[in-house]
Design a protein around this motif. Sequence first.
Motif, mmCIF file in Angstrom:
data_model
loop_
_atom_site.group_PDB
_atom_site.id
_atom_site.type_symbol
_atom_site.label_atom_id
_atom_site.label_comp_id
_atom_site.label_asym_id
_atom_site.label_seq_id
_atom_site.Cartn_x
_atom_site.Cartn_y
_atom_site.Cartn_z
ATOM 1 N N ASP A 23 2.334 1.970 8.318
ATOM 2 C CA ASP A 23 3.129 3.162 8.037
ATOM 3 C C ASP A 23 4.518 3.061 8.663
ATOM 4 O OD1 ASP A 23 1.205 4.374 6.496
ATOM 5 O OD2 ASP A 23 0.289 5.448 8.169
ATOM 6 N N THR A 32 6.457 0.698 6.543
ATOM 7 C CA THR A 32 6.822 1.365 5.284
ATOM 8 C C THR A 32 7.999 2.302 5.494
ATOM 9 O OG1 THR A 32 4.578 1.230 4.385
ATOM 10 C CG2 THR A 32 6.016 2.946 3.497
ATOM 11 N N LYS A 57 11.696 2.131 3.759
ATOM 12 C CA LYS A 57 12.303 3.251 3.032
ATOM 13 C C LYS A 57 13.694 3.570 3.581
ATOM 14 C CE LYS A 57 8.023 5.437 1.471
ATOM 15 N NZ LYS A 57 7.126 6.616 1.573
ATOM 16 N N LEU A 61 7.141 -2.536 -0.722
ATOM 17 C CA LEU A 61 6.471 -1.242 -0.566
ATOM 18 C C LEU A 61 5.175 -1.197 -1.368
ATOM 19 C CD1 LEU A 61 9.548 1.180 -0.743
ATOM 20 C CD2 LEU A 61 8.072 0.799 1.242
ATOM 21 N N GLN A 94 2.574 -3.185 0.454
ATOM 22 C CA GLN A 94 2.095 -2.454 1.624
ATOM 23 C C GLN A 94 1.208 -1.281 1.228
ATOM 24 O OE1 GLN A 94 5.362 -1.434 4.185
ATOM 25 N NE2 GLN A 94 5.688 -3.538 4.852
#
Length: 242
Positions: A18, A21, A25, A162, A165
């Motif tokens: 997380d 990620t 982003k 992404l 993941q």
Amino acid sequence: MKASPRQQRLLLDLQDLDTATARLKRKRAGIPERSELAALSGEAESAKASFMEAQRELDGHGAELARIEADVEMVRQRRTRDEQLLAVSTSPKEAQALQSELDTLTRRTGELEDRELEIMEAQEAAQAGFDAAEAVLSGVEAKRTALREQIAAAEAEIDAQLARQADERGGLSAEIQRDLVEIYEDLRGRIGIGAARLRGNVSEASNMSLTPAELSTIRATADDELIFCPGTGAILVRVEGE
């Protein structure tokens, strides 16, 4: 709540995913070319305005030149008619009137030709200005196109990461007991982090050392019992054995 040490350690893997990620982003949102593209917005507007002004000026000269050429043609036709009439005229008075009109038309032709030359020179200068404005606009648009392509390529690369993941996260989440994942998700949604390591006496959730009393309480807690960071509330996973 109880969860085996292995289950708790899987939470750390989930948190690492997380965190990675979230980092991707942020990287996607902060692609450097985005700011470069935004900075070109003003330059593009200015270049477009200059191009449109140059085009209007060029079109204006073109329209005026067309009007003058039409006038020249009309005068030429009138002269041709008068010359033909003069050639067959038998009336001195009519011949004098025709000759007078021919003289006027000759002067008018000269005036129109002079004006035509002026407009052609102005049109030539306007064409040069238009070509220069067009080159500037094309250059700016080429830069913007290149930046958009670079942004799209960077986005595609990040989106692929992404997606990988997300797939990995889905598989990992399936290995963790549901109630434990729910607690993790709730904490992550509220405080930004769901689980973190307890290394020695340091909570990686708060990056602060725990007090001796807090450590004593933790040491007295069974390995399969969840413990939480006193500073943040995130799940603490004991990793002294790593």
